[in-house]
Structures are given as structure tokens and as C-alpha cells.
Motif scaffolding. Structure first.
Motif, short mmCIF file in Angstrom:
data_model
loop_
_atom_site.label_atom_id
_atom_site.label_comp_id
_atom_site.label_asym_id
_atom_site.label_seq_id
_atom_site.Cartn_x
_atom_site.Cartn_y
_atom_site.Cartn_z
N LEU A 52 65.97 -32.25 -32.36
CA LEU A 52 65.86 -33.44 -31.53
C LEU A 52 67.22 -34.08 -31.25
CD1 LEU A 52 62.64 -34.93 -33.11
CD2 LEU A 52 62.89 -34.17 -30.74
N GLN A 53 68.19 -33.86 -32.13
CA GLN A 53 69.52 -34.41 -31.90
C GLN A 53 70.39 -33.42 -31.11
OE1 GLN A 53 71.08 -36.94 -35.17
NE2 GLN A 53 69.36 -36.14 -36.35
N LEU A 54 70.21 -32.13 -31.37
CA LEU A 54 70.93 -31.14 -30.59
C LEU A 54 70.53 -31.19 -29.12
CD1 LEU A 54 70.71 -28.13 -33.07
CD2 LEU A 54 72.79 -29.41 -32.49
N ALA A 55 69.25 -31.54 -28.88
CA ALA A 55 68.73 -31.56 -27.51
C ALA A 55 69.30 -32.70 -26.67
CB ALA A 55 67.20 -31.65 -27.53
N GLU A 56 70.06 -33.57 -27.28
CA GLU A 56 70.73 -34.61 -26.48
C GLU A 56 71.82 -34.00 -25.59
OE1 GLU A 56 71.10 -38.71 -28.41
OE2 GLU A 56 71.26 -37.36 -30.15
N LYS A 57 72.35 -32.82 -26.01
CA LYS A 57 73.44 -32.22 -25.25
C LYS A 57 73.22 -30.75 -24.91
CE LYS A 57 77.05 -35.30 -26.98
NZ LYS A 57 78.39 -35.39 -27.64
N ALA A 58 72.18 -30.13 -25.48
CA ALA A 58 71.99 -28.69 -25.26
C ALA A 58 70.51 -28.36 -25.10
CB ALA A 58 72.58 -27.91 -26.44
N ARG A 59 70.25 -27.25 -24.42
CA ARG A 59 68.89 -26.71 -24.38
C ARG A 59 68.58 -26.12 -25.76
NH1 ARG A 59 67.02 -25.35 -19.05
NH2 ARG A 59 65.67 -23.80 -20.03
N VAL A 60 67.39 -26.38 -26.26
CA VAL A 60 67.05 -25.96 -27.63
C VAL A 60 65.75 -25.17 -27.63
CG1 VAL A 60 66.46 -26.73 -29.96
CG2 VAL A 60 68.24 -27.92 -28.67
N THR A 61 65.78 -24.05 -28.34
CA THR A 61 64.56 -23.30 -28.65
C THR A 61 64.34 -23.42 -30.15
OG1 THR A 61 64.87 -21.73 -26.84
CG2 THR A 61 63.46 -21.03 -28.67
N ALA A 62 63.20 -23.97 -30.56
CA ALA A 62 62.93 -24.25 -31.97
C ALA A 62 61.73 -23.45 -32.44
CB ALA A 62 62.69 -25.74 -32.19
N ALA A 63 61.77 -23.04 -33.71
CA ALA A 63 60.66 -22.26 -34.27
C ALA A 63 60.49 -22.57 -35.75
CB ALA A 63 60.89 -20.76 -34.07
N ASP A 64 59.24 -22.54 -36.20
CA ASP A 64 58.91 -22.76 -37.60
C ASP A 64 57.49 -22.24 -37.83
OD1 ASP A 64 60.10 -24.80 -39.98
OD2 ASP A 64 57.94 -24.46 -40.09
N SER A 65 57.20 -21.84 -39.07
CA SER A 65 55.87 -21.33 -39.37
C SER A 65 54.83 -22.43 -39.49
CB SER A 65 55.90 -20.52 -40.68
OG SER A 65 56.28 -21.35 -41.76
N ASP A 66 55.26 -23.68 -39.66
CA ASP A 66 54.34 -24.81 -39.84
C ASP A 66 53.89 -25.30 -38.47
OD1 ASP A 66 53.06 -27.24 -40.32
OD2 ASP A 66 54.43 -27.82 -41.93
N ALA A 67 52.67 -24.94 -38.09
CA ALA A 67 52.17 -25.29 -36.76
C ALA A 67 52.05 -26.79 -36.58
CB ALA A 67 50.81 -24.62 -36.53
N ASN A 68 51.72 -27.52 -37.65
CA ASN A 68 51.60 -28.98 -37.54
C ASN A 68 52.96 -29.62 -37.30
OD1 ASN A 68 48.80 -28.98 -37.96
ND2 ASN A 68 49.05 -29.04 -40.18
#
Length: 413
Positions: A284-300
Motif C-alpha cells: 500500500l505504500q509502494l503503490a504511492e509511486k509504483a504499480r504493484v502486484t501483490a500475492a499471499d496465501s492468506d485469502a482473507n
């Protein structure tokens, strides 16, 4: 039978070590240079119980908690803080050297801040059905009842009384009840585990406890029992509604320090992958200046991140998906086009993902870890794949314990 020992050094778990003719003897709560009187620990021939400090180290200090030595939550309250920070840096250096790496390691940053914002208390009915609520004893299974904990953040004030009230309603006879509490903007968020199904009478009683203690929410194994207010946290420019029992950094200060180190490591990257992203403290902080693709196993956690990103203005595009990165890591071909990758795995590290990153051409990688040995293993994989370990920064958010957070910045040769 008692004996006197001279402590020569500290072990990796914070125990004092004395070198004897029978090999090393481990003495909890003893410091290097001290002469101590000890007795054997039944069933553990290499361990000793500290009876007295005959010659104290000048680095010995008065513990901040009256429960220290009885409660197992802290191991090092008797040692000066500056020495703890230096020792933790040395542990990181030793871990790197164990894999043949020699990299610049910065001084340890103290990120304790106001204290821990998360705590898990245990409840158990012991002898004569007497209820005990507190933390586990050192290297034991019984619960040490506590009435205060000075390492907790002010936002956790009241958790002990609330935990006692919850335990009195639902504590089982044998198995410990776990009461996990997290500080949020709207009060404490409580997730209870080990209770078994709750009947209506217990649910009603828990609702009354939530109102009395001004708790934001109570869940049982993630199932909602009562919510007075959404449990939210500010993350950079966004507000995140926390899923029950979700992972967070131990202190708010550490989250801010780590996020700043990650931003510095990513530099001017315009397309970043944030792997093992959780609810998005970095994304959420990187997205202030860059396009971000995020991934995690925790669906919630991913759902919470998506909602926060959608409701926050001014962010670059942020895509998030639930994905098991242990079984399905981002492969080298998927990593093409990214200027930087950030990964912050659980304690077991990210070996499979590190191997794919090592095969990639991503210019910059920022690795965040709470385990120095798995960090060193994954760093070795990246270096063998053509990356240079530019910097390593230890971050101490686990005051009085042997644990340490690490941020490493890698560049492709």
C-alpha cells in the motif's frame, strides 16, 4: 548438587554458556564474564538452573518486569539494551558467514517503539480447577498467571482483564485456551482459539464482555461472535480492516521502519512485486509511486488489501491475488518486466521463491525476514544466482528476546 561456573559467552537463544570438562553448560539469565552458582536440570545434562550470581557483569541491569524469569515471554531483561542490539547484529553476521556470505551489516535499529501491539495470552484451569491466564513458563507447558506486562503497547492496556473475563466464560479444563489480541484504531481485536463451539449463553456473555471492555471485535477461530466497531489500522495512506487473527509486525514502529527500508531498497522502481504481502504494509505504500502486484496465501488478507486499495485515492494500480508461494512461486518468466521484488515470508523462509528469483533478471530484490538462518539460506541462493548482497539491516522489534528482523537489499550483477 550445586556447582560454580564462569560464563564465557551467550548462546543463540540468550542463555549463558560455561565451558566445562563435560562440554558446554547452558545457564539461562546468566551473562558473559559472570561467576554463577547453579544446579543440574533433571533430564537435561547440558542445562543448569541459576541459583545465584556470585560475580555480576557490569552489563547486568534490573529487569523491567516483576514476572521476569518466571514468565517465558522474555529472555534478556537482565542485560543492557545497547549490548542486546550489538549481540543481535553479531547473530546476523554469524548466520551469513555460516553460508559463506560476507556482506555489510548495519548497526541494529531499535524498533520497539511503544511496545508490542499484538499478544497471545493462554488460559488453563489447573489444579483444583483454578483458572490461570498469562504466558507460558520458560521451556514448560504450564501457564504463568500475570497481572501486568510492561513490553506491551498502551493500546493493549486492559487486555489482561479482558482475557481473564473471556477465559472465565469459556476456558476448558485441560487444553490451553489461546486469546490473541491486536491493537486497532477502534479498540482491541480478539480472536479466541481452543474453546470449541459456543452456545448462545456463552455468546451472550462474550458480547457483554466486549461492551464492558470496549473491545472492537471478538471472533472464535475466525468466526464472528460480536463486533462493536470495525477493527481498522492505518497503513500508509490507506485504512485496512483486519481479518481475524491476521499477521502484523509486532510493533507499529517496526512496521514503519521496515516499510521505509523497503522503499529505499526498491529505489525508483516503477513496477514492483510484493510477495508474501499480508494485508499490504509494504504494497500500500509502494503503490504511492509504483504499480504493484501483490500475492499471499492468506485469502482473507488479500481481500482486506484489495478493499483498502480500492478505497484509497492517489494510488498507482495495485493487483492482489491469493497464491501459495511455497507450492506456486512466481517463476522467472513471470518476473520479467518487474523492476523490483519484495518478499517477506514466514519464519521458514522462501526457498522455492528464492530459487526462481535467482533465475530471473529482476534488477533489485528486497528480502525481509524474521529468521536469520533462513534469511542467510535464501540470500545464498540469490548470490549464487548472480545477485550481490548490497546491504543488511537488523531491526529489533522483539526487545528482550533473541529474535531479530532483517532487511537485505540485492542487486543483479
Amino acid at each position: 548438587m550445586t556447582e560454580r561456573l564462569v560464563i564465557s559467552r551467550l548462546g543463540q537463544r540468550g542463555d549463558g554458556i560455561a565451558d566445562t570438562s563435560d562440554g558446554p553448560s547452558f545457564v539461562p539469565y546468566a551473562l558473559p564474564g559472570e561467576t554463577v552458582t547453579v544446579e543440574p536440570v533433571a533430564g537435561h545434562p547440558d542445562r543448569r538452573h541459576l541459583l545465584a550470581v556470585d560475580t555480576a557483569s557490569p552489563e547486568r541491569v534490573v529487569p523491567v518486569c516483576k514476572h521476569f524469569g518466571i514468565c517465558g515471554g522474555c529472555a534478556l531483561q537482565h542485560w543492557a539494551l545497547d549490548r542486546q542490539l550489538a549481540w543481535k547484529r553479531d547473530l546476523v553476521i554469524e548466520a551469513l558467514r555460516s553460508t559463506g556470505l560476507d556482506a555489510p551489516v548495519a548497526e541494529t535499529l531499535d524498533a520497539h517503539g511503544e511496545g508490542r501491539r499484538r499478544a497471545t495470552l493462554h488460559a488453563r484451569r489447573g489444579a483444583h480447577d483454578i483458572l490461570e491466564v498469562g504466558f507460558a513458563a520458560p521451556r514448560a507447558h504450564h501457564v504463568v498467571a500475570i497481572d501486568e506486562c510492561p513490553i506491551l503497547a498502551p493500546g493493549l492496556n486492559g487486555i489482561i482483564n479482558a482475557a481473564w473475563a473471556i477465559a472465565e466464560v469459556i476456558a476448558p479444563a485441560r487444553k490451553p485456551l489461546d486469546i490473541q489480541a491486536t491493537t486497532t484504531e477502534n479498540g482491541l481485536d480478539i480472536d479466541v482459539r481452543g474453546s470449541g463451539p459456543l452456545d448462545m449463553a456463552r455468546r451472550t456473555a462474550l458480547a457483554a464482555i466486549a461492551n464492558k471492555h470496549r473491545l472492537a471485535r471478538i471472533t472464535r477461530h475466525g468466526e464472528l461472535v460480536i463486533q462493536r466497531a470495525p477493527p481498522t489500522l492505518k497503513v500508509g495512506p490507506a485504512t485496512v480492516t483486519l481479518p481475524p487473527g491476521v499477521f502484523l509486525q509486532a510493533t507499529a514502529t517496526a512496521e514503519a521502519v521496515l516499510a521505509e527500508l523497503v522503499r529505499e531498497g526498491a529505489g525508483r522502481a516503477r513496477k514492483i512485486a510484493d510477495l508474501f504481502c499480508g494485508v499490504g504494509p509494504f504494497a500500500l505504500q509502494l503503490a504511492e509511486k509504483a504499480r504493484v502486484t501483490a500475492a499471499d496465501s492468506d485469502a482473507n488478507a488479500i481481500a482486506a488489501l484489495k478493499a483498502a486499495a480500492t478505497n484509497t485515492g492517489g494510488l498507482k494500480p495495485l493487483e492482489a491475488a491469493a497464491r501459495d508461494l511455497f507450492r506456486r512461486p512466481f517463476v522467472a518468466s513471470e518476473l520479467k518486466g518487474f523492476d523490483a521484488v519484495v518478499f517477506d515470508p514466514p519464519r521458514q523462509g522462501a526457498e522455492a521463491q528464492a530459487r526462481e528469483l535467482a533465475r530471473s533478471t529482476v534488477p533489485s530484490i528486497v528480502a525481509v525476514s524474521c529468521d536469520r538462518m533462513t534469511f542467510a539460506r535464501d540470500a545464498r541462493i540469490l548470490v549464487d544466482g548472480g545477485y550481490r548482497l548490497k546491504s543488511v539491516t537488523p531491526v529489533d522489534q522483539f526487545r528482550y528476546s533473541p529474535h531479530i528482523e532483517i532487511v537485505g537489499v540485492f542487486a543483479k550483477n
